[in-house]
Design a protein around this motif. Structure first.
Motif, PDB file in Angstrom:
ATOM      1  N   HIS A 248       0.828  -1.190   0.000  1.00 23.76           N
ATOM      2  CA  HIS A 248       0.000   0.000   0.000  1.00 23.76           C
ATOM      3  C   HIS A 248       0.871   1.252   0.000  1.00 23.76           C
ATOM      4  O   HIS A 248       0.667   2.185  -0.771  1.00 23.76           O
ATOM      5  CB  HIS A 248      -0.943  -0.016   1.209  1.00 23.76           C
ATOM      6  CG  HIS A 248      -2.016   1.015   1.132  1.00 23.76           C
ATOM      7  ND1 HIS A 248      -1.793   2.344   1.393  1.00 23.76           N
ATOM      8  CD2 HIS A 248      -3.335   0.922   0.797  1.00 23.76           C
ATOM      9  CE1 HIS A 248      -2.916   3.022   1.243  1.00 23.76           C
ATOM     10  NE2 HIS A 248      -3.871   2.187   0.876  1.00 23.76           N
ATOM     11  N   GLN A 249       1.872   1.217   0.866  1.00 27.99           N
ATOM     12  CA  GLN A 249       2.813   2.340   0.970  1.00 27.99           C
ATOM     13  C   GLN A 249       3.509   2.599  -0.364  1.00 27.99           C
ATOM     14  O   GLN A 249       3.579   3.735  -0.843  1.00 27.99           O
ATOM     15  CB  GLN A 249       3.869   1.975   2.016  1.00 27.99           C
ATOM     16  CG  GLN A 249       4.812   3.098   2.374  1.00 27.99           C
ATOM     17  CD  GLN A 249       4.322   3.844   3.597  1.00 27.99           C
ATOM     18  OE1 GLN A 249       4.014   3.205   4.609  1.00 27.99           O
ATOM     19  NE2 GLN A 249       4.198   5.138   3.487  1.00 27.99           N
ATOM     20  N   ALA A 250       4.005   1.524  -0.968  1.00 26.29           N
ATOM     21  CA  ALA A 250       4.761   1.654  -2.220  1.00 26.29           C
ATOM     22  C   ALA A 250       3.880   2.198  -3.344  1.00 26.29           C
ATOM     23  O   ALA A 250       4.302   3.058  -4.124  1.00 26.29           O
ATOM     24  CB  ALA A 250       5.340   0.292  -2.620  1.00 26.29           C
ATOM     25  N   ILE A 251       2.644   1.701  -3.428  1.00 32.69           N
ATOM     26  CA  ILE A 251       1.770   2.130  -4.522  1.00 32.69           C
ATOM     27  C   ILE A 251       1.273   3.557  -4.260  1.00 32.69           C
ATOM     28  O   ILE A 251       1.220   4.385  -5.161  1.00 32.69           O
ATOM     29  CB  ILE A 251       0.591   1.143  -4.716  1.00 32.69           C
ATOM     30  CG1 ILE A 251       1.119  -0.272  -4.960  1.00 32.69           C
ATOM     31  CG2 ILE A 251      -0.294   1.592  -5.877  1.00 32.69           C
ATOM     32  CD1 ILE A 251       0.053  -1.346  -5.062  1.00 32.69           C
ATOM     33  N   TRP A 252       0.967   3.826  -3.007  1.00 31.79           N
ATOM     34  CA  TRP A 252       0.472   5.166  -2.659  1.00 31.79           C
ATOM     35  C   TRP A 252       1.528   6.226  -2.939  1.00 31.79           C
ATOM     36  O   TRP A 252       1.211   7.362  -3.313  1.00 31.79           O
ATOM     37  CB  TRP A 252       0.000   5.191  -1.200  1.00 31.79           C
ATOM     38  CG  TRP A 252      -0.560   6.496  -0.772  1.00 31.79           C
ATOM     39  CD1 TRP A 252      -0.119   7.286   0.246  1.00 31.79           C
ATOM     40  CD2 TRP A 252      -1.688   7.179  -1.343  1.00 31.79           C
ATOM     41  NE1 TRP A 252      -0.888   8.419   0.339  1.00 31.79           N
ATOM     42  CE2 TRP A 252      -1.856   8.387  -0.631  1.00 31.79           C
ATOM     43  CE3 TRP A 252      -2.559   6.910  -2.408  1.00 31.79           C
ATOM     44  CZ2 TRP A 252      -2.858   9.326  -0.927  1.00 31.79           C
ATOM     45  CZ3 TRP A 252      -3.556   7.831  -2.713  1.00 31.79           C
ATOM     46  CH2 TRP A 252      -3.710   9.009  -1.982  1.00 31.79           C
ATOM     47  N   ASP A 253       2.799   5.860  -2.786  1.00 29.79           N
ATOM     48  CA  ASP A 253       3.896   6.780  -3.120  1.00 29.79           C
ATOM     49  C   ASP A 253       3.781   7.272  -4.559  1.00 29.79           C
ATOM     50  O   ASP A 253       4.124   8.401  -4.869  1.00 29.79           O
ATOM     51  CB  ASP A 253       5.252   6.066  -2.959  1.00 29.79           C
ATOM     52  CG  ASP A 253       5.824   6.289  -1.576  1.00 29.79           C
ATOM     53  OD1 ASP A 253       5.283   7.141  -0.850  1.00 29.79           O
ATOM     54  OD2 ASP A 253       6.810   5.606  -1.229  1.00 29.79           O
ATOM     55  N   VAL A 254       3.325   6.384  -5.456  1.00 32.16           N
ATOM     56  CA  VAL A 254       3.196   6.723  -6.873  1.00 32.16           C
ATOM     57  C   VAL A 254       1.858   7.417  -7.132  1.00 32.16           C
ATOM     58  O   VAL A 254       1.754   8.352  -7.924  1.00 32.16           O
ATOM     59  CB  VAL A 254       3.296   5.440  -7.732  1.00 32.16           C
ATOM     60  CG1 VAL A 254       3.065   5.732  -9.210  1.00 32.16           C
ATOM     61  CG2 VAL A 254       4.650   4.772  -7.524  1.00 32.16           C
ATOM     62  N   LEU A 255       0.830   6.946  -6.443  1.00 32.16           N
ATOM     63  CA  LEU A 255      -0.535   7.416  -6.721  1.00 32.16           C
ATOM     64  C   LEU A 255      -0.816   8.794  -6.113  1.00 32.16           C
ATOM     65  O   LEU A 255      -1.567   9.593  -6.687  1.00 32.16           O
ATOM     66  CB  LEU A 255      -1.520   6.380  -6.159  1.00 32.16           C
ATOM     67  CG  LEU A 255      -3.012   6.566  -6.405  1.00 32.16           C
ATOM     68  CD1 LEU A 255      -3.334   6.684  -7.891  1.00 32.16           C
ATOM     69  CD2 LEU A 255      -3.799   5.393  -5.791  1.00 32.16           C
ATOM     70  N   ARG A 256      -0.189   9.082  -4.974  1.00 33.60           N
ATOM     71  CA  ARG A 256      -0.532  10.283  -4.201  1.00 33.60           C
ATOM     72  C   ARG A 256      -0.498  11.556  -5.043  1.00 33.60           C
ATOM     73  O   ARG A 256      -1.455  12.321  -5.081  1.00 33.60           O
ATOM     74  CB  ARG A 256       0.420  10.425  -3.016  1.00 33.60           C
ATOM     75  CG  ARG A 256       0.031  11.566  -2.085  1.00 33.60           C
ATOM     76  CD  ARG A 256       1.163  12.004  -1.176  1.00 33.60           C
ATOM     77  NE  ARG A 256       1.676  10.936  -0.337  1.00 33.60           N
ATOM     78  CZ  ARG A 256       2.901  10.410  -0.434  1.00 33.60           C
ATOM     79  NH1 ARG A 256       3.743  10.881  -1.335  1.00 33.60           N
ATOM     80  NH2 ARG A 256       3.277   9.443   0.366  1.00 33.60           N
ATOM     81  N   GLU A 257       0.612  11.756  -5.748  1.00 36.06           N
ATOM     82  CA  GLU A 257       0.802  12.983  -6.533  1.00 36.06           C
ATOM     83  C   GLU A 257      -0.264  13.093  -7.622  1.00 36.06           C
ATOM     84  O   GLU A 257      -0.753  14.183  -7.915  1.00 36.06           O
ATOM     85  CB  GLU A 257       2.212  12.974  -7.140  1.00 36.06           C
ATOM     86  CG  GLU A 257       2.637  14.278  -7.747  1.00 36.06           C
ATOM     87  CD  GLU A 257       2.451  15.484  -6.817  1.00 36.06           C
ATOM     88  OE1 GLU A 257       2.021  16.532  -7.320  1.00 36.06           O
ATOM     89  OE2 GLU A 257       2.707  15.373  -5.590  1.00 36.06           O
TER      90      GLU A 257
END
Ligand SMILES: Nc1ncnc2c1ncn2[C@@H]1O[C@H](COP(=O)(O)OP(=O)(O)O)[C@@H](O)[C@H]1O
Ligand SMILES: [Mg+2]
Length: 269
Positions: A248-257
């Motif tokens: 979740h952390q890894a994907i959210w890092d990409v998705l957040r922006e």
């Protein structure tokens, strides 16, 4: 022997909408999307609201023709409606004048299948609605209507299942029940699934692979993550595992922006 073709493949697909009132007004929703779903693979596509997720799904269903690029279905170029696919949209697509059973039966009847009623009955049981076949859609709860929609899609035994935020209108508990049910049904038949959602938790819990789309315009995949969580999964329980949290952390890092960009665009519009 060649490689087995993907169940569904987008090859450099773009979609530009042209305004009917002013043909000079163009909006490129998705650009240069290359993405494949293997036979039996469960792939989720996540991205901010308005980025082009439904546009992709509509092209996969053959309801929308790409402006450029091409789709392939089991190696064959897709022309017209995708006959190998069944789809489930965000809103209910039940016919209000037909009972649940007759809604599930409709596609089979259309194909001239002799035992349509028996198959519909069987599928209603499988989605937990045995005994509800005589009810009309307005006599069913939102969750039950979703189950009917699911039966309606799966009774046709499609090789590819396309789902566009199918459970977003449900309360959390019903939603998790439905997600688990879809996973059970999928595990039994292992069809190719393209699952569209804006909910990252749902995407991870369900999928073999999560693809992240950039904010629009010209949305395209910017990240791809293999979900190596054991199956069978319980979507509620799996969320508490350390590996889930890590993914979740890894994907959210990409998705957040992208979500922030999408949000700023909505404010500006
Ligand atoms: N038929 C259409 N004509 C013009 N613009 C469209 C049309 N369909 C979608 N769009 C635009 O394309 C973008 C992507 O839409 P959509 O695929 O529905 O996004 P999502 O499903 O990710 O929320 C949005 O900006 C939307 O306004
Ligand atoms: Mg959408």
């Amino acid at each position: 022997m060649g490689e087995t073709p993907a169940a569904l493949a987008f090859d450099a697909v773009s979609c530009t909408f042209i305004s009917k009132d002013d043909p000079g007004q163009r909006y490129t929703a998705v650009r240069d999307v290359t993405l494949a779903v293997g036979a039996g693979e469960f792939v989720s596509v996540v991205g901010p609201t308005g980025c082009g997720k439904s546009t992709l799904l509509n092209m996969a269903a053959g309801l929308l023709t790409p402006s450029s690029g091409e789709l392939h279905v089991f190696g064959q170029p897709l022309r017209g409606v995708n006959a190998r696919a069944g789809y489930m949209f965000q809103s209910d697509s039940l016919m209000p004048w037909r009972t649940a059973a007759r809604n599930v039966m409709a596609g089979l009847e259309f194909r001239g299948v002799a035992d349509a009623a028996a198959q519909a009955d069987e599928w209603l049981k499988r989605v937990g609605l045995g005994g509800f076949g005589d009810r009309y859609p307005h006599q069913l709860s939102g969750g039950m209507r979703k189950r009917v929609s699911l039966a309606q899609t799966l009774v046709l035994d499609p090789d590819i299942i396309l789902m566009d935020e199918p459970f977003s209108a449900l309360d959390v508990q019903t939603r998790q029940l439905m997600e688990n049910e879809v996973l059970d049904l999928w595990a039994a038949k292992k069809k190719a699934v393209l699952f569209i959602t804006h909910d990252l938790d749902e995407a991870i819990a369900m999928s073999d692979r999560v693809v992240v789309l950039s904010a629009g315009p010209a949305s395209h995949p910017i990240g791809e993550f293999r979900v190596d969580l054991d199956r069978p999964r319980d979507v509620a329980e799996v969320r508490a595992t350390p590996r889930f949290v890590e993914l979740h952390q890894a994907i959210w890092d990409v998705l957040r922006e992208e979500v922030l960009k999408g949000y700023r665009q909505q404010l500006a519009a």
